[in-house]
Design a protein around this motif. Structure first.
Motif, mmCIF file in Angstrom:
data_model
loop_
_atom_site.group_PDB
_atom_site.id
_atom_site.type_symbol
_atom_site.label_atom_id
_atom_site.label_comp_id
_atom_site.label_asym_id
_atom_site.label_seq_id
_atom_site.Cartn_x
_atom_site.Cartn_y
_atom_site.Cartn_z
ATOM 1 N N GLU A 293 5.137 -3.383 5.091
ATOM 2 C CA GLU A 293 5.346 -4.729 5.624
ATOM 3 C C GLU A 293 6.818 -5.150 5.516
ATOM 4 O OE1 GLU A 293 3.621 -9.170 4.807
ATOM 5 O OE2 GLU A 293 2.671 -7.475 3.774
ATOM 6 N N HIS A 294 7.446 -4.847 4.357
ATOM 7 C CA HIS A 294 8.846 -5.247 4.166
ATOM 8 C C HIS A 294 9.815 -4.086 4.319
ATOM 9 C CE1 HIS A 294 6.380 -8.201 1.891
ATOM 10 N NE2 HIS A 294 7.165 -9.038 2.583
ATOM 11 N N ARG A 296 10.386 -1.322 2.642
ATOM 12 C CA ARG A 296 11.186 -0.974 1.468
ATOM 13 C C ARG A 296 10.366 -0.080 0.534
ATOM 14 N NH1 ARG A 296 11.055 -5.464 -3.280
ATOM 15 N NH2 ARG A 296 8.851 -5.955 -3.111
#
Ligand code: ATP
Length: 441
Positions: A293-294, A296
């Motif tokens: 989602e991010h 990372r």
């Protein structure tokens, strides 16, 4: 009741009623090891079930695991246990007794023989039990009995994460035996060399560690209160900075006021990314998590509530133990012992008691028992006076008794008797199961 008396009475009750026996007793016992008897195994299982229910069943962010006790020794090198899982050991030069240097009295006198300043220099003693795997006893076959269940969870982090597709924050819970070659076991089942742990590793994004640490401290304290330990017998004690393990960003112990003083029931630690990073280094595997989602990648931080099933069982027993004066049948008073255990923890939920062994009563009592048996752990007792049988159930914490008497044969109703209030009421047999279910919660 004075605290030491309470301990003596609980240990005595445990032996007398088949909760806990000294291990290898016919050989004179074996070094602070204990066996859980027919009622004790039920009590401890109920403690573990209550933990599992609250930690796994009632949550959608925790899953279970049952990993092996024996693991490759590399695990214990990576975790730091081979190098640092030690206690400082001293011997008394006079009586040869051994002690933990950090537990000696300030007076400097030997707790065994009383001689002062008689101790040797402290040396590091590793608490892990060593054994050999396979037929050859050499360095290459050394293995350890696990001293905690946690490492079995860390090394399974990628297996569990990919098979369940859980995303941090999520946890992995495990109940199982652990072994520590404690220098000074004691206080009944409080400190033993073989014990059961209930541990959960909760994997979170690094920036959320502190918040989840607070959350689990509150949650775990609440669990003991919910199961009946009075709040004034519990406390949460944050560790001083000099007490913290080298990897910990915060630790707090849930402590219970044992008869000998405050003692740890459970430790809650913010273990940061220490364990996963160590295992990644030692195994050469990538143990990071990719947060899609991010976009990372990070190594999750871990919050660990680590509890002991035996220490919790002892605390529940001590908190539940009560003695009181009650009216007897002849208008006088009688003294009874009662374990005021939460019904969820009580070894036996319902006792079925035919008023006597009369041929009319036994078949009906059997019928009632057979009806209840699939639903609750029950006990059937027909021996001795009814008053004595109620007392026997009270002292092992059975919440409800069901008495079958001569009227029961005609009206198909029984008497239900409550452990705590000793109130009795008549219930029709067809309504009995529903009523007991409601009363037991
Ligand atoms: P202590 O300081 O009392 O030795 P610990 O801090 O080493 O305990 P942890 O490593 O945090 O204990 O283990 C988690 C839990 O496992 C403890 O809170 C306790 O309930 C249980 N436990 C640890 N060692 C023992 C033992 N020797 N006997 C029974 N239970 C134990």
């Amino acid at each position: 009741m004075a605290a030491p008396d309470r301990m003596d009475r609980v240990v005595n009750l445990a032996k007398r009623r088949g909760l806990v026996f000294p291990s290898s007793e016919i050989y004179g016992g074996f070094r602070s090891t204990w066996d859980y008897g027919p009622l004790g195994v039920l009590l401890k299982r109920n403690v573990k079930d209550a933990w599992w229910r609250s930690m796994v069943q009632m949550r959608d962010d925790v899953v279970g695991l049952d990993s092996a006790i024996l693991m490759t020794p590399r695990v214990w090198e990576a975790s730091g246990h081979v190098a640092t899982f030690t206690d400082p050991l001293v011997d008394c030069r006079n009586c040869k007794e051994r002690f933990r240097a950090d537990q000696l009295p300030d007076s400097g006198a030997c707790p065994n023989c009383g001689v002062k300043e008689s101790f040797t220099e402290a040396r590091h003693f590793n608490l892990m039990f060593k054994t050999f795997v396979g037929p050859v006893e050499d360095d290459a076959s050394v293995a350890y009995l696990r001293p905690e269940t946690a490492q079995g969870i860390f090394v399974n982090f990628p297996n569990v994460q990919t098979t369940t597709r859980k995303k941090p924050p999520f946890g992995i819970a495990q109940i199982g035996k652990s072994f520590r070659n404690e220098i000074t076991p004691g206080n009944f089942v409080y400190r033993t060399r073989e014990f059961e742990q209930m541990e959960m590793e909760f994997f979170v994004p690094p920036e959320d560690g502190a918040r989840w640490f607070e959350y689990w401290c509150e949650e775990r304290l609440r669990w003991y209160v919910d199961l009946g330990i009075p709040e004034d017998q519990l406390r949460l004690r944050p560790h001083e900075t000099d007490e913290l393990s080298h990897y910990s960003a915060g630790t707090a112990d849930v402590e219970f006021r044992y008869p000998w003083g405050w003692g740890e029931l459970e430790g809650i630690a913010n273990r940061t990314d220490y364990d996963l990073t160590q295992h990644a280094t030692f195994s050469g595997q990538d143990l990071s998590y990719y947060d899609q989602e991010h976009d990372r990648r990070y190594v999750p931080h871990v919050i660990e509530p680590a509890a002991g099933a035996d220490r919790a069982t002892l605390a529940f027993l001590l908190a539940a133990y009560d003695e009181e004066e009650v009216p007897d049948a002849k208008g006088g008073t009688d003294r009874r012992t009662v374990l005021r255990l939460d019904p969820r923890l009580a070894p036996v939920k319902v006792a079925v008691l035919p008023l006597s062994k009369h041929e009319q009563l036994v078949p009906l009592a059997t019928e009632v028992a057979d009806m209840l048996r699939p639903h609750f752990m029950i006990d059937v007792d027909a021996a001795g006076s009814i008053g004595k049988r109620y007392r026997r159930q009270d002292e092992v914490g059975t919440p409800l008794c069901v008495t079958v008497d001569f009227e029961s044969v005609d009206d198909r109703a029984v008497t239900v008797r409550d452990r705590d209030t000793m109130a009795q009421y008549r219930v029709a047999i067809p309504e009995l199961l529903a009523l007991l279910r409601e009363r037991l919660g």
